[in-house]
Motif scaffolding. Sequence first.
Motif, PDB file in Angstrom:
ATOM      1  N   GLU A 458      23.471   0.368  21.438  1.00  0.00           N
ATOM      2  CA  GLU A 458      22.030   0.377  21.151  1.00  0.00           C
ATOM      3  C   GLU A 458      21.491   1.803  21.191  1.00  0.00           C
ATOM      4  O   GLU A 458      20.715   2.223  20.320  1.00  0.00           O
ATOM      5  N   ARG A 461      22.628   3.614  18.090  1.00  0.00           N
ATOM      6  CA  ARG A 461      21.844   3.211  16.919  1.00  0.00           C
ATOM      7  C   ARG A 461      20.467   3.877  16.932  1.00  0.00           C
ATOM      8  O   ARG A 461      19.946   4.271  15.892  1.00  0.00           O
ATOM      9  N   GLU A 490      14.148  -4.145   9.237  1.00  0.00           N
ATOM     10  CA  GLU A 490      14.337  -5.559   9.596  1.00  0.00           C
ATOM     11  C   GLU A 490      15.667  -5.772  10.316  1.00  0.00           C
ATOM     12  O   GLU A 490      15.731  -6.471  11.336  1.00  0.00           O
ATOM     13  N   GLN A 491      16.721  -5.174   9.789  1.00  0.00           N
ATOM     14  CA  GLN A 491      18.035  -5.332  10.410  1.00  0.00           C
ATOM     15  C   GLN A 491      18.103  -4.584  11.744  1.00  0.00           C
ATOM     16  O   GLN A 491      18.719  -5.059  12.702  1.00  0.00           O
ATOM     17  N   ALA A 493      15.856  -4.128  13.914  1.00  0.00           N
ATOM     18  CA  ALA A 493      15.149  -4.807  14.996  1.00  0.00           C
ATOM     19  C   ALA A 493      15.976  -5.896  15.643  1.00  0.00           C
ATOM     20  O   ALA A 493      15.662  -6.349  16.758  1.00  0.00           O
ATOM     21  N   GLN A 494      17.046  -6.350  14.955  1.00  0.00           N
ATOM     22  CA  GLN A 494      17.867  -7.438  15.493  1.00  0.00           C
ATOM     23  C   GLN A 494      18.845  -6.914  16.549  1.00  0.00           C
ATOM     24  O   GLN A 494      19.462  -5.865  16.366  1.00  0.00           O
ATOM     25  N   PRO A 495      18.998  -7.613  17.673  1.00  0.00           N
ATOM     26  CA  PRO A 495      19.969  -7.189  18.698  1.00  0.00           C
ATOM     27  C   PRO A 495      21.393  -7.301  18.166  1.00  0.00           C
ATOM     28  O   PRO A 495      21.714  -8.198  17.387  1.00  0.00           O
ATOM     29  N   GLN A 496      22.258  -6.393  18.592  1.00  0.00           N
ATOM     30  CA  GLN A 496      23.646  -6.364  18.143  1.00  0.00           C
ATOM     31  C   GLN A 496      24.579  -6.737  19.300  1.00  0.00           C
ATOM     32  O   GLN A 496      24.363  -6.336  20.442  1.00  0.00           O
ATOM     33  N   GLN A 499      23.792  -7.573  23.119  1.00  0.00           N
ATOM     34  CA  GLN A 499      22.504  -7.020  23.522  1.00  0.00           C
ATOM     35  C   GLN A 499      21.468  -8.132  23.658  1.00  0.00           C
ATOM     36  O   GLN A 499      21.439  -9.086  22.881  1.00  0.00           O
ATOM     37  N   PRO A 502      14.959  -7.371  21.505  1.00  0.00           N
ATOM     38  CA  PRO A 502      14.910  -6.621  20.246  1.00  0.00           C
ATOM     39  C   PRO A 502      15.363  -5.181  20.427  1.00  0.00           C
ATOM     40  O   PRO A 502      15.288  -4.614  21.518  1.00  0.00           O
ATOM     41  N   SER A 503      15.809  -4.593  19.331  1.00  0.00           N
ATOM     42  CA  SER A 503      16.283  -3.219  19.352  1.00  0.00           C
ATOM     43  C   SER A 503      15.113  -2.257  19.186  1.00  0.00           C
ATOM     44  O   SER A 503      14.065  -2.598  18.639  1.00  0.00           O
TER      45      SER A 503
END
Length: 688
Positions: A458, A461, A490-491, A493-496, A499, A502-503
């Motif tokens: 995170e 990124r 949009e992508q 903001a999604q957690p990876q 995680q 939100p990112s």
Amino acid sequence: MAEMTPEQQKAMAIAAARLRLSRTQQTQQPSAIDPVAKPPPQTGEELRARVYADLAAKREAAQRPPAVDRYGLPADDALSVARTGVGGLIEGIPIIGPPIRYGTEKAAAATVAAFSDETYDQVMDRMNEATRAEKAANPIVDKGAQIAGAVAGTVPMVMAAPAAFGAGGGSLLVRSGISAGTGAAIGGADAAVRHDGDPTAIKDGATWGGLFGLVGPAAGKAIGAGARSLVDALRARTAAKVAGMDPQAFGYFRRAVTDDGLDAVTLPQRLDQMGSRAIPADLGPNLQKQAGALAATPGPAQTTIRTTLADRAAGANARIGQVIDETTGPNVVPSEVRAGIEANQGTFSPLYREVFRGARPYDMTPIAEAMEVDISRLRGPAQARLRQVRDMLNVANSNVLSSDPGVMFQTRQAIDGLLKTEIDPKAIATLVEARQMLDDGLTRAVPRIKELDAGFSELARQDEALTRGQQVLDSGRTAPRPSELAAEVEQGAQPQGMQIGPSAVPLRLSQGARAEIDRIVGTNSNDIAAMNKLIKGEGDWNRARLSTLFGPEKADRLFRVLENERIWADTTNTVTRNSETAARLAAQNELGGGAGGNFGVKEAFKAGGFLGAARSAAVDKVDDIVRALVSSETGNATRESLARALIGEQREKLVEGLIRAQGMGTTPALVDPVVKALLLNAGTARTR
């Protein structure tokens, strides 16, 4: 014999009419006009005595109940004048006027005869005689009423069919011919009605009507121009008073406003759209040229213009900085943000050591064999990179494959470093595949490592997003398209992975863009136009990108303020730069070193400022005004009044003055029809 007064002449005319009426009624009862029959006077002295006797009788009659007129109604001089006026008004109407009047009188005679001992003919004769007497007694009233009736009867026809009276399209010659034909027709028809179809009268009426109709369009144009000038002068003076301006200065200001395509409605609207610091001089080339002329002329007006523009320009950077902070957030320094991210990543090192403590050996043979197969078939940078990674899996300084999970972790970290600098697509794909194999092995060998990987990833990124955000306003290939940036936000903001929550990638993207805006402002603080261009860009992409990062409303506000500041800066540059050139040329002319005696503002103004021939054409229209403004004949009071209008002092009064001035330059609506009606009836009147 002494000269008689007008009152005595009028009394004699009334007396004579009454005497003629009495002769026709010697065998009848005394008339309502003169109840006591008197023998006609035989000499002038008798007539004079009779007139004075009648005047005395009138004074006595004021003390008695009123007499009655030919209709049985009270009669006195005021009613006589009123009857003459009303009758003349009706009779003056072209063509249909006489039938209306005589028809009314015939109906009245028939009514009186029905309720009296007189015959219809006797009543009619009495009424006709009385009408002639009243006309003779009130000739001016009769003539004026007939003219008024003629005009009132003709104006509606002119307004209903303007083309028939020469007010349509075509040249003056064509319109004059049409008007002549219409005038001849009306004149002939009116003469026919009034003279019982007499051919001579009809010919004369058509001739005179045609002649006066022929000059109608030309006369209407000339008289209309005069009326327009008079009305405009009165309206301009009133409007200037309402605006609180010198009349001559208001005329200059209104002319420039009109030439710049503005009016009392659009001028305040444009000023409101441009913000509280906007002034009328910002709104068009004609207004700017007037400001430039005043800025080049020594005096209070010059001080007013220059001081206002200088004060506004001095606060430009502060205003821009404030709106940038309000729309994009406080400024950030990328290196400081990146240092914070790296510091957070550093906190993961002890955590990674902790998870590897006590980790069991892991057989990396399948991973090594898969790499060796790929090495044998690959060539070029991809083969070299993969062989480099394969060697990292061995025990240090040997060809023995390691079984330590820590070696896999360090090899994966090394691959991340290689990916940051690698440019060969095939090599990048090979390194990504090798990293994925090592990551899968680490997941099996050290299960808890994925939790740490999620946090560390995170932060990585976010670091990449900060760099990416600084590219969103670029115009090169590295800049994302609006659709690509929207997808990245949009992508991102999604957690990876593992995680939770939100990112912060979108935040880092916006911080990177905010930092880039600050860089642009800082390096172009003295060039508002360049700053505006770099932030706004050539097309709509930058607006769309900033809308994605900060919201459409904030992006629109930022762009609107930047555009306003650009216009304001352009006004300052145009007015002051060209006024300096104009002042030098004026000084050269005064000292005999110029090319001519005329003030060369046109060439100086065209040399800079707005681009394009359209501005040049607009500038040419106000050369006379500019020369007047800089001449010594135009007083300081006029120049100062105009200067205060151009900087927007008492804006509400200016708008009210422009409202009062609306319609200037247009001929009053009824002037042309009235002129044509007067001329047409001047012709028909010749045959009455």
